[in-house]
Design a protein around this motif. Structure first.
Motif, PDB file in Angstrom:
ATOM      1  N   UNK A 145       0.827  -1.210   0.000  1.00 66.21           N
ATOM      2  CA  UNK A 145       0.000   0.000   0.000  1.00 66.21           C
ATOM      3  C   UNK A 145       0.866   1.268   0.000  1.00 66.21           C
ATOM      4  N   UNK A 146       1.908   1.251   0.783  1.00 64.18           N
ATOM      5  CA  UNK A 146       2.798   2.416   0.879  1.00 64.18           C
ATOM      6  C   UNK A 146       3.530   2.665  -0.439  1.00 64.18           C
ATOM      7  N   UNK A 147       4.103   1.618  -1.010  1.00 63.07           N
ATOM      8  CA  UNK A 147       4.891   1.766  -2.233  1.00 63.07           C
ATOM      9  C   UNK A 147       4.013   2.168  -3.422  1.00 63.07           C
ATOM     10  N   UNK A 148       2.882   1.487  -3.593  1.00 64.42           N
ATOM     11  CA  UNK A 148       2.034   1.768  -4.755  1.00 64.42           C
ATOM     12  C   UNK A 148       1.356   3.130  -4.676  1.00 64.42           C
ATOM     13  N   UNK A 149       1.317   3.725  -3.498  1.00 61.48           N
ATOM     14  CA  UNK A 149       0.727   5.052  -3.357  1.00 61.48           C
ATOM     15  C   UNK A 149       1.768   6.170  -3.319  1.00 61.48           C
ATOM     16  N   UNK A 150       3.041   5.815  -3.446  1.00 62.42           N
ATOM     17  CA  UNK A 150       4.083   6.836  -3.550  1.00 62.42           C
ATOM     18  C   UNK A 150       3.865   7.597  -4.867  1.00 62.42           C
ATOM     19  N   UNK A 151       4.009   8.921  -4.855  1.00 53.60           N
ATOM     20  CA  UNK A 151       3.715   9.713  -6.065  1.00 53.60           C
ATOM     21  C   UNK A 151       4.454   9.247  -7.319  1.00 53.60           C
ATOM     22  N   UNK A 152       5.700   8.827  -7.187  1.00 53.20           N
ATOM     23  CA  UNK A 152       6.476   8.409  -8.356  1.00 53.20           C
ATOM     24  C   UNK A 152       6.071   7.023  -8.871  1.00 53.20           C
ATOM     25  N   UNK A 153       5.253   6.295  -8.112  1.00 54.92           N
ATOM     26  CA  UNK A 153       4.765   4.973  -8.523  1.00 54.92           C
ATOM     27  C   UNK A 153       3.269   5.008  -8.850  1.00 54.92           C
ATOM     28  N   UNK A 154       2.519   5.790  -8.109  1.00 55.47           N
ATOM     29  CA  UNK A 154       1.059   5.839  -8.248  1.00 55.47           C
ATOM     30  C   UNK A 154       0.627   6.135  -9.688  1.00 55.47           C
ATOM     31  N   UNK A 155       1.411   6.939 -10.386  1.00 55.61           N
ATOM     32  CA  UNK A 155       1.051   7.329 -11.759  1.00 55.61           C
ATOM     33  C   UNK A 155       0.980   6.136 -12.717  1.00 55.61           C
ATOM     34  N   UNK A 156       1.566   5.016 -12.322  1.00 61.72           N
ATOM     35  CA  UNK A 156       1.538   3.828 -13.183  1.00 61.72           C
ATOM     36  C   UNK A 156       0.187   3.119 -13.179  1.00 61.72           C
ATOM     37  N   UNK A 157      -0.649   3.369 -12.175  1.00 62.99           N
ATOM     38  CA  UNK A 157      -1.933   2.659 -12.103  1.00 62.99           C
ATOM     39  C   UNK A 157      -3.128   3.569 -11.859  1.00 62.99           C
ATOM     40  N   UNK A 158      -2.893   4.774 -11.408  1.00 58.93           N
ATOM     41  CA  UNK A 158      -3.998   5.681 -11.085  1.00 58.93           C
ATOM     42  C   UNK A 158      -4.884   5.915 -12.312  1.00 58.93           C
ATOM     43  N   UNK A 159      -6.190   5.761 -12.129  1.00 57.07           N
ATOM     44  CA  UNK A 159      -7.124   5.962 -13.233  1.00 57.07           C
ATOM     45  C   UNK A 159      -6.981   4.932 -14.338  1.00 57.07           C
ATOM     46  N   UNK A 160      -6.587   3.700 -13.983  1.00 55.25           N
ATOM     47  CA  UNK A 160      -6.356   2.666 -14.994  1.00 55.25           C
ATOM     48  C   UNK A 160      -7.585   2.509 -15.882  1.00 55.25           C
ATOM     49  N   UNK A 161      -7.320   2.365 -17.174  1.00 55.24           N
ATOM     50  CA  UNK A 161      -8.380   2.192 -18.158  1.00 55.24           C
ATOM     51  C   UNK A 161      -8.476   3.376 -19.109  1.00 55.24           C
ATOM     52  N   UNK A 162      -7.551   4.325 -18.970  1.00 54.88           N
ATOM     53  CA  UNK A 162      -7.554   5.478 -19.874  1.00 54.88           C
ATOM     54  C   UNK A 162      -6.985   5.060 -21.232  1.00 54.88           C
ATOM     55  N   UNK A 163      -7.081   5.968 -22.206  1.00 52.96           N
ATOM     56  CA  UNK A 163      -6.555   5.701 -23.544  1.00 52.96           C
ATOM     57  C   UNK A 163      -5.077   5.319 -23.440  1.00 52.96           C
ATOM     58  N   UNK A 164      -4.703   4.232 -24.092  1.00 56.97           N
ATOM     59  CA  UNK A 164      -3.316   3.779 -24.088  1.00 56.97           C
ATOM     60  C   UNK A 164      -3.000   2.751 -23.013  1.00 56.97           C
ATOM     61  N   UNK A 165      -3.940   2.469 -22.114  1.00 61.31           N
ATOM     62  CA  UNK A 165      -3.731   1.435 -21.090  1.00 61.31           C
ATOM     63  C   UNK A 165      -4.119   0.075 -21.660  1.00 61.31           C
ATOM     64  N   UNK A 166      -3.261  -0.902 -21.455  1.00 63.49           N
ATOM     65  CA  UNK A 166      -3.542  -2.264 -21.938  1.00 63.49           C
ATOM     66  C   UNK A 166      -2.879  -3.242 -20.980  1.00 63.49           C
ATOM     67  N   UNK A 167      -3.592  -4.295 -20.605  1.00 66.33           N
ATOM     68  CA  UNK A 167      -3.017  -5.312 -19.715  1.00 66.33           C
ATOM     69  C   UNK A 167      -3.488  -6.697 -20.134  1.00 66.33           C
ATOM     70  N   UNK A 168      -2.563  -7.636 -20.041  1.00 65.25           N
ATOM     71  CA  UNK A 168      -2.853  -9.053 -20.282  1.00 65.25           C
ATOM     72  C   UNK A 168      -2.478  -9.818 -19.029  1.00 65.25           C
ATOM     73  N   UNK A 169      -3.178 -10.917 -18.786  1.00 61.81           N
ATOM     74  CA  UNK A 169      -2.860 -11.776 -17.646  1.00 61.81           C
ATOM     75  C   UNK A 169      -2.553 -13.181 -18.137  1.00 61.81           C
ATOM     76  N   UNK A 170      -1.778 -13.902 -17.335  1.00 60.16           N
ATOM     77  CA  UNK A 170      -1.472 -15.313 -17.598  1.00 60.16           C
ATOM     78  C   UNK A 170      -2.182 -16.138 -16.529  1.00 60.16           C
ATOM     79  N   UNK A 171      -2.788 -17.236 -16.970  1.00 62.29           N
ATOM     80  CA  UNK A 171      -3.466 -18.161 -16.062  1.00 62.29           C
ATOM     81  C   UNK A 171      -2.898 -19.555 -16.249  1.00 62.29           C
ATOM     82  N   UNK A 172      -2.814 -20.273 -15.139  1.00 65.42           N
ATOM     83  CA  UNK A 172      -2.442 -21.681 -15.150  1.00 65.42           C
ATOM     84  C   UNK A 172      -3.447 -22.403 -14.262  1.00 65.42           C
ATOM     85  N   UNK A 173      -4.067 -23.443 -14.783  1.00 71.01           N
ATOM     86  CA  UNK A 173      -5.108 -24.162 -14.045  1.00 71.01           C
ATOM     87  C   UNK A 173      -6.159 -23.198 -13.496  1.00 71.01           C
TER      88      UNK A 173
END
Length: 160
Positions: free
Chosen positions: A33-61
């Motif tokens: 919680x502390x690290x992901x909310x640091x200003x220099x890190x938060x920008x990587x996920x804040x408001x996820x889903x904006x133009x240009x955001x794309x994510x894929x996941x891997x699943x096993x079983x």
């Protein structure tokens, strides 16, 4: 068998777990919680889903085991791997038990294809040069060192 597919909205918590895993800090890593909310890190996920955001996941079983994603930044709000406002910055992480089995390569190849399909000409990333296995993977996929940001390398893959 590993399946790779787009991140679904209800998997956002797992995405944040992977974001935390992707941050290479070997000693005294702050709590999630502390690290992901640091200003220099938060920008990587804040408001996820904006133009240009794309994510894929891997699943096993039918269990989530990893993710790869990219996001566009601009001159005013640069990421550590920032090249320009037309080059998405990439992140990737796997659960520890699933590393070194080729799944990272699979995820990277899929997100590269996705970026090409989305019309991008390149991808960038930031990597700690001491994270030798990550650096080797990126170099194997064609990423080239283009500079430093703090203590991290910025690498870029230009599509042919």
């Amino acid at each position: 068998m590993v399946i790779i597919r787009p991140l679904e909205r209800q998997e956002y918590d797992f995405f944040m777990d992977m974001h935390y895993e992707s941050i290479y800090i070997l000693e005294a890593k702050p709590p999630k919680h502390e690290l992901l909310n640091a200003p220099y890190i938060k920008k990587y996920s804040e408001g996820w889903g904006r133009r240009g955001d794309r994510a894929l996941v891997a699943l096993s079983d039918n269990h989530l085991i990893g993710a790869v994603w990219y996001r566009l930044f601009n001159e005013e709000e640069k990421g550590f791997g920032f090249i320009d406002s037309e080059t998405p910055e990439l992140g990737i992480a796997l659960l520890p038990n699933f590393r070194k089995h080729g799944i990272g390569s699979m995820l990277m190849k899929e997100i590269i294809q996705q970026a090409k399909s989305d019309g991008y000409k390149s991808l960038s990333l930031s990597v700690d040069p001491d994270n030798h296995s990550a650096v080797r993977l990126y170099e194997k996929l064609g990423f080239k060192y283009v500079g430093m940001s703090g203590t991290s390398w910025t690498m870029k893959l230009t599509f042919s």
